[in-house]
Each structure stands twice: as C-alpha cells, then as structure tokens.
Design a protein around this motif. Structure first.
Motif, PDB file in Angstrom:
ATOM      1  N   GLY A 171      16.196   6.779   1.360  1.00  0.00           N
ATOM      2  CA  GLY A 171      16.685   8.136   1.204  1.00  0.00           C
ATOM      3  C   GLY A 171      16.389   8.719  -0.165  1.00  0.00           C
ATOM      4  N   HIS A 172      15.386   8.172  -0.847  1.00  0.00           N
ATOM      5  CA  HIS A 172      15.009   8.674  -2.162  1.00  0.00           C
ATOM      6  C   HIS A 172      13.855   9.664  -2.026  1.00  0.00           C
ATOM      7  CE1 HIS A 172      16.697   4.878  -4.340  1.00  0.00           C
ATOM      8  NE2 HIS A 172      17.639   5.625  -3.800  1.00  0.00           N
ATOM      9  N   ASN A 173      13.562  10.389  -3.110  1.00  0.00           N
ATOM     10  CA  ASN A 173      12.436  11.320  -3.070  1.00  0.00           C
ATOM     11  C   ASN A 173      11.248  10.806  -3.866  1.00  0.00           C
ATOM     12  OD1 ASN A 173      13.504  11.679  -5.583  1.00  0.00           O
ATOM     13  ND2 ASN A 173      13.926  13.859  -5.350  1.00  0.00           N
ATOM     14  N   PHE A 174      11.342   9.565  -4.385  1.00  0.00           N
ATOM     15  CA  PHE A 174      10.200   8.924  -5.037  1.00  0.00           C
ATOM     16  C   PHE A 174      10.343   7.419  -4.902  1.00  0.00           C
ATOM     17  CE2 PHE A 174      13.400   8.596  -8.229  1.00  0.00           C
ATOM     18  CZ  PHE A 174      13.099   7.427  -8.911  1.00  0.00           C
ATOM     19  N   PHE A 175       9.236   6.698  -5.127  1.00  0.00           N
ATOM     20  CA  PHE A 175       9.270   5.245  -5.046  1.00  0.00           C
ATOM     21  C   PHE A 175       8.154   4.685  -5.922  1.00  0.00           C
ATOM     22  CE2 PHE A 175       8.323   1.123  -3.143  1.00  0.00           C
ATOM     23  CZ  PHE A 175       9.598   0.590  -3.035  1.00  0.00           C
ATOM     24  N   VAL A 176       8.490   3.738  -6.783  1.00  0.00           N
ATOM     25  CA  VAL A 176       7.531   3.106  -7.688  1.00  0.00           C
ATOM     26  C   VAL A 176       7.129   1.763  -7.070  1.00  0.00           C
ATOM     27  CG1 VAL A 176       7.153   2.202 -10.011  1.00  0.00           C
ATOM     28  CG2 VAL A 176       8.664   4.180  -9.666  1.00  0.00           C
ATOM     29  N   PHE A 177       5.812   1.471  -7.063  1.00  0.00           N
ATOM     30  CA  PHE A 177       5.356   0.234  -6.444  1.00  0.00           C
ATOM     31  C   PHE A 177       4.074  -0.245  -7.101  1.00  0.00           C
ATOM     32  CE2 PHE A 177       3.125   3.585  -4.337  1.00  0.00           C
ATOM     33  CZ  PHE A 177       1.891   3.066  -3.969  1.00  0.00           C
ATOM     34  N   GLU A 178       3.736  -1.510  -6.859  1.00  0.00           N
ATOM     35  CA  GLU A 178       2.481  -2.073  -7.321  1.00  0.00           C
ATOM     36  C   GLU A 178       1.468  -1.960  -6.191  1.00  0.00           C
ATOM     37  OE1 GLU A 178       0.497  -6.368  -8.536  1.00  0.00           O
ATOM     38  OE2 GLU A 178       2.664  -6.129  -8.693  1.00  0.00           O
ATOM     39  N   GLN A 221       8.046  12.729  -2.395  1.00  0.00           N
ATOM     40  CA  GLN A 221       8.051  13.743  -1.348  1.00  0.00           C
ATOM     41  C   GLN A 221       7.961  15.115  -1.993  1.00  0.00           C
ATOM     42  OE1 GLN A 221      11.214  13.520   1.509  1.00  0.00           O
ATOM     43  NE2 GLN A 221       9.936  14.577   2.991  1.00  0.00           N
ATOM     44  N   ARG A 222       6.994  15.905  -1.503  1.00  0.00           N
ATOM     45  CA  ARG A 222       6.767  17.229  -2.031  1.00  0.00           C
ATOM     46  C   ARG A 222       7.711  18.233  -1.372  1.00  0.00           C
ATOM     47  NH1 ARG A 222       1.309  18.687  -3.378  1.00  0.00           N
ATOM     48  NH2 ARG A 222       1.558  20.281  -1.795  1.00  0.00           N
ATOM     49  N   LYS A 223       7.799  19.442  -1.941  1.00  0.00           N
ATOM     50  CA  LYS A 223       8.657  20.481  -1.367  1.00  0.00           C
ATOM     51  C   LYS A 223       8.216  20.883   0.035  1.00  0.00           C
ATOM     52  CE  LYS A 223      10.165  22.374  -5.733  1.00  0.00           C
ATOM     53  NZ  LYS A 223      10.151  23.498  -6.658  1.00  0.00           N
ATOM     54  N   ASP A 265       0.850  -1.186   0.000  1.00  0.00           N
ATOM     55  CA  ASP A 265       0.000   0.000   0.000  1.00  0.00           C
ATOM     56  C   ASP A 265       0.892   1.245   0.000  1.00  0.00           C
ATOM     57  OD1 ASP A 265       0.795   0.544   2.656  1.00  0.00           O
ATOM     58  OD2 ASP A 265      -0.958  -0.441   3.489  1.00  0.00           O
ATOM     59  N   SER A 266       0.290   2.409  -0.186  1.00  0.00           N
ATOM     60  CA  SER A 266       1.065   3.640  -0.336  1.00  0.00           C
ATOM     61  C   SER A 266       1.830   3.998   0.929  1.00  0.00           C
ATOM     62  CB  SER A 266       0.152   4.795  -0.761  1.00  0.00           C
ATOM     63  OG  SER A 266      -0.884   4.977   0.164  1.00  0.00           O
ATOM     64  N   GLU A 267       1.287   3.662   2.084  1.00  0.00           N
ATOM     65  CA  GLU A 267       1.969   3.961   3.345  1.00  0.00           C
ATOM     66  C   GLU A 267       3.281   3.168   3.447  1.00  0.00           C
ATOM     67  OE1 GLU A 267       0.896   3.202   7.903  1.00  0.00           O
ATOM     68  OE2 GLU A 267      -0.577   4.425   6.848  1.00  0.00           O
ATOM     69  N   GLU A 268       3.236   1.909   3.067  1.00  0.00           N
ATOM     70  CA  GLU A 268       4.451   1.093   3.075  1.00  0.00           C
ATOM     71  C   GLU A 268       5.455   1.601   2.051  1.00  0.00           C
ATOM     72  OE1 GLU A 268       3.687  -3.299   3.296  1.00  0.00           O
ATOM     73  OE2 GLU A 268       1.616  -2.570   3.297  1.00  0.00           O
ATOM     74  N   ALA A 269       4.966   2.075   0.909  1.00  0.00           N
ATOM     75  CA  ALA A 269       5.846   2.610  -0.123  1.00  0.00           C
ATOM     76  C   ALA A 269       6.565   3.862   0.375  1.00  0.00           C
ATOM     77  CB  ALA A 269       5.049   2.914  -1.389  1.00  0.00           C
ATOM     78  N   VAL A 270       5.873   4.721   1.106  1.00  0.00           N
ATOM     79  CA  VAL A 270       6.499   5.921   1.670  1.00  0.00           C
ATOM     80  C   VAL A 270       7.575   5.512   2.666  1.00  0.00           C
ATOM     81  CG1 VAL A 270       6.105   7.931   3.157  1.00  0.00           C
ATOM     82  CG2 VAL A 270       4.556   7.463   1.265  1.00  0.00           C
ATOM     83  N   LEU A 271       7.281   4.523   3.488  1.00  0.00           N
ATOM     84  CA  LEU A 271       8.270   4.036   4.458  1.00  0.00           C
ATOM     85  C   LEU A 271       9.515   3.535   3.734  1.00  0.00           C
ATOM     86  CD1 LEU A 271       9.055   3.193   7.364  1.00  0.00           C
ATOM     87  CD2 LEU A 271       7.921   1.027   6.918  1.00  0.00           C
ATOM     88  N   GLN A 272       9.330   2.750   2.692  1.00  0.00           N
ATOM     89  CA  GLN A 272      10.463   2.210   1.924  1.00  0.00           C
ATOM     90  C   GLN A 272      11.248   3.347   1.273  1.00  0.00           C
ATOM     91  OE1 GLN A 272      11.362  -1.012   1.796  1.00  0.00           O
ATOM     92  NE2 GLN A 272      13.037  -0.682   0.409  1.00  0.00           N
ATOM     93  N   LYS A 311       5.441  17.031   2.630  1.00  0.00           N
ATOM     94  CA  LYS A 311       4.328  16.087   2.647  1.00  0.00           C
ATOM     95  C   LYS A 311       4.538  15.131   1.484  1.00  0.00           C
ATOM     96  CE  LYS A 311       1.228  19.296   4.896  1.00  0.00           C
ATOM     97  NZ  LYS A 311       0.014  20.082   4.810  1.00  0.00           N
ATOM     98  N   TYR A 312       3.622  14.189   1.294  1.00  0.00           N
ATOM     99  CA  TYR A 312       3.806  13.171   0.265  1.00  0.00           C
ATOM    100  C   TYR A 312       2.713  13.254  -0.787  1.00  0.00           C
ATOM    101  CZ  TYR A 312       6.988  11.387   3.729  1.00  0.00           C
ATOM    102  OH  TYR A 312       8.017  11.270   4.620  1.00  0.00           O
ATOM    103  N   GLY A 313       3.075  12.891  -2.000  1.00  0.00           N
ATOM    104  CA  GLY A 313       2.123  12.828  -3.098  1.00  0.00           C
ATOM    105  C   GLY A 313       2.037  11.400  -3.598  1.00  0.00           C
TER     106      GLY A 313
END
Length: 182
Positions: A149-156, A168-170, A137-144, A173-175
């Motif tokens: 230490g990245h500013n984006f993450f691609v997931f299924e 991560q937005r400026k 889910d998106s919450e786990e993707a943000v954690l990963q 917060k997260y998008g």
C-alpha cells in the motif's frame, strides 16, 4: 504457524474479540509452509462508532498489510481478512507465473522503510527504518509496493545489481528510477 499480537485503541480487547480475530486470520496459514511469523492486529473504535482493523504480517520475503473500516468490528475483521487473502492469491499467482516463465528461483524484497515527514520549520527526520534489499525485477517491485500500500519501493535490480526505485505516478501508471553504480 502464526503468533498473534492483538491490541486495541479506544477499546478493551475481550477474549471473544481476540478469539474471533485469531480464528479468521489463521485461515491465511494454509498459504504458507509452516513459517513462524507474528501477525500484528490493531483494533480501533472511533467516536462515530466505526471500527477500524489493521493487520500486518511480516514474512522474510513479503509483508502482508491491510486495513478496513466499517460500522461493525467483526465486519471489519472479515473485510480485512478477505483483502489479505486476495493479496496472497494475487502474489502466489504472480510468482507462479514468473517462475514458469523464468524457470528459476524468484527472490523477493523485504519491507521498505516508511516516508519521513517534513515540517514547515525545516526538514525534521522523525523516524528511521533499515531494511535489507533483495534482488528482483521492476515488475516484482511494483507488486510488492502495491501489496504494502505504498507509493514507492526501493529494491536491488536482479540483473544490474543497482539500487532502483519504482513509484506510482499521479496518472496511476508506474515510474522507475535507476541509479548509476560508481
């Protein structure tokens, strides 16, 4: 069981330094069930006499990565191990909470690819990485994403099966970018 790949830049990695790094990083083994992985340790010394230590430990379900710089190489090793240990504890706490909430198996994404660089002369792809997408889910993707230490993450997406991106937005917060499946 960790294997170690310790290398130095602008420094000869002595047996004492290698042993110290291995001893400290081996403390993290207690958090993982006999998984055989290679811990990549990169030691750098700069002309201003600061020392930087980078550690990457890729598991099949998670990649731990941290770097620290200090005036002392041994101090940098201590700091980077502390940072990795905090990441592991945060990850384990989050997963335990999630599994209690859902009472189901939690699937975790593997390492995302790195960003490519754009040159002024035009777009030039200088590196290509492939990685497997695993449902989450998106919450786990943000954690990963944060742990890497990245500013984006691609997931299924675990619910829809679509390929999504968290970033991560400026404003810190997260998008979430959701894709349509055709």
């Amino acid at each position: 069981m960790f294997k170690f790949n310790v290398r130095g830049e602008n420094i000869e990695v002595t047996q004492a330094i290698r042993d110290y790094a291995i001893k400290k990083i081996s403390k993290l083994e207690k958090y993982f069930d006999d998984q055989e992985v290679t811990a990549h340790v990169n030691l750098k010394v700069y002309s201003d006499k600061t020392a930087k230590v980078e550690v990457t430990i890729p598991f099949s379900f998670l990649t731990l990565r941290a770097e620290e710089t200090s005036p002392d190489l041994y101090g940098s090793i201590d700091l980077v191990v502390d940072k990795l240990e905090r990441q592991v504890r945060k990850y384990k706490t989050k997963i335990n909470r999630k599994s209690r909430e859902k009472a189901s198996e939690v699937l975790i994404a593997s390492v995302p690819g790195e960003e490519t660089s754009d040159e002024d002369e035009g777009i030039q792809i200088v590196r290509t990485k492939r990685f497997a997408l695993k449902p989450m889910d998106s919450e786990e993707a943000v954690l990963q994403m944060n742990m890497l230490g990245h500013n984006f993450f691609v997931f299924e997406d675990a619910e829809t099966g679509g390929i999504n991106i968290v970033y991560q937005r400026k404003d810190q917060k997260y998008g979430l970018i959701e894709t349509d499946n055709f």
